[in-house]
Design a protein around this motif. Structure first.
Motif, PDB file in Angstrom:
ATOM      1  N   ARG A 231      -9.910  21.033 -29.850  1.00 23.17           N
ATOM      2  CA  ARG A 231      -9.428  22.338 -29.399  1.00 23.17           C
ATOM      3  C   ARG A 231      -8.672  22.113 -28.097  1.00 23.17           C
ATOM      4  NH1 ARG A 231     -13.764  25.556 -27.898  1.00 23.17           N
ATOM      5  NH2 ARG A 231     -12.264  27.198 -27.490  1.00 23.17           N
ATOM      6  N   VAL A 232      -7.467  22.683 -28.046  1.00 19.08           N
ATOM      7  CA  VAL A 232      -6.606  22.543 -26.874  1.00 19.08           C
ATOM      8  C   VAL A 232      -6.141  23.929 -26.454  1.00 19.08           C
ATOM      9  CG1 VAL A 232      -4.407  21.617 -26.037  1.00 19.08           C
ATOM     10  CG2 VAL A 232      -5.794  20.276 -27.623  1.00 19.08           C
ATOM     11  N   ARG A 233      -6.156  24.192 -25.148  1.00 22.99           N
ATOM     12  CA  ARG A 233      -5.591  25.437 -24.613  1.00 22.99           C
ATOM     13  C   ARG A 233      -4.228  25.102 -24.024  1.00 22.99           C
ATOM     14  NH1 ARG A 233      -9.603  28.755 -21.806  1.00 22.99           N
ATOM     15  NH2 ARG A 233      -9.901  29.337 -23.984  1.00 22.99           N
ATOM     16  N   ILE A 234      -3.200  25.807 -24.514  1.00 16.62           N
ATOM     17  CA  ILE A 234      -1.835  25.629 -24.032  1.00 16.62           C
ATOM     18  C   ILE A 234      -1.447  26.927 -23.325  1.00 16.62           C
ATOM     19  CG2 ILE A 234       0.542  25.061 -24.639  1.00 16.62           C
ATOM     20  CD1 ILE A 234      -0.603  23.961 -27.328  1.00 16.62           C
ATOM     21  N   GLN A 235      -1.235  26.839 -22.027  1.00 15.44           N
ATOM     22  CA  GLN A 235      -0.918  28.021 -21.221  1.00 15.44           C
ATOM     23  C   GLN A 235       0.542  28.014 -20.824  1.00 15.44           C
ATOM     24  OE1 GLN A 235      -3.142  28.498 -17.602  1.00 15.44           O
ATOM     25  NE2 GLN A 235      -2.132  30.402 -17.076  1.00 15.44           N
ATOM     26  N   LYS A 236       1.165  29.168 -20.950  1.00 11.16           N
ATOM     27  CA  LYS A 236       2.569  29.316 -20.557  1.00 11.16           C
ATOM     28  C   LYS A 236       2.655  29.536 -19.055  1.00 11.16           C
ATOM     29  CE  LYS A 236       6.635  31.285 -22.532  1.00 11.16           C
ATOM     30  NZ  LYS A 236       7.146  32.279 -23.469  1.00 11.16           N
TER      31      LYS A 236
END
Length: 97
Positions: A74-79
């Protein structure tokens, strides 16, 4: 520890045809407002996707592992705000003004 970004979407790419995964992820990322994030779920380390983000969107995202396998990643990609945002010359890339 990832920051407390607003998670706008969770995308489980295991349910997406392999050739459609990266385009679907980039489309979802493009819909995020600055500061929002999406969580990505995969059955392998999405490191090639990270390199693609670095190539296509340098400085416009953060990448945080929430889970490191072996069965699920699981990866969180934040703008992030677009470079130069706040200079009075917003390019519109982040959805802000």
């Amino acid at each position: 520890m990832p920051d407390q970004a607003t998670t706008a979407a969770t995308i489980d790419v295991r349910a997406i045809a392999p050739r459609e995964r990266h385009p679907s992820i980039f489309l979802a990322f493009g819909k995020l407002a600055a500061g929002q994030a999406m969580d990505l779920v995969n059955d392998h380390d999405p490191r090639p996707l990270y390199y693609q983000f670095q190539e296509e969107l340098p400085g416009q995202f953060t990448w945080s592992y929430l889970e490191n396998g072996p069965a699920q990643w699981r990866v969180r990609i934040q703008k992030q705000r677009a470079p130069g945002h706040g200079s009075g010359q917003c390019c519109g890339a982040c959805g802000g003004a």
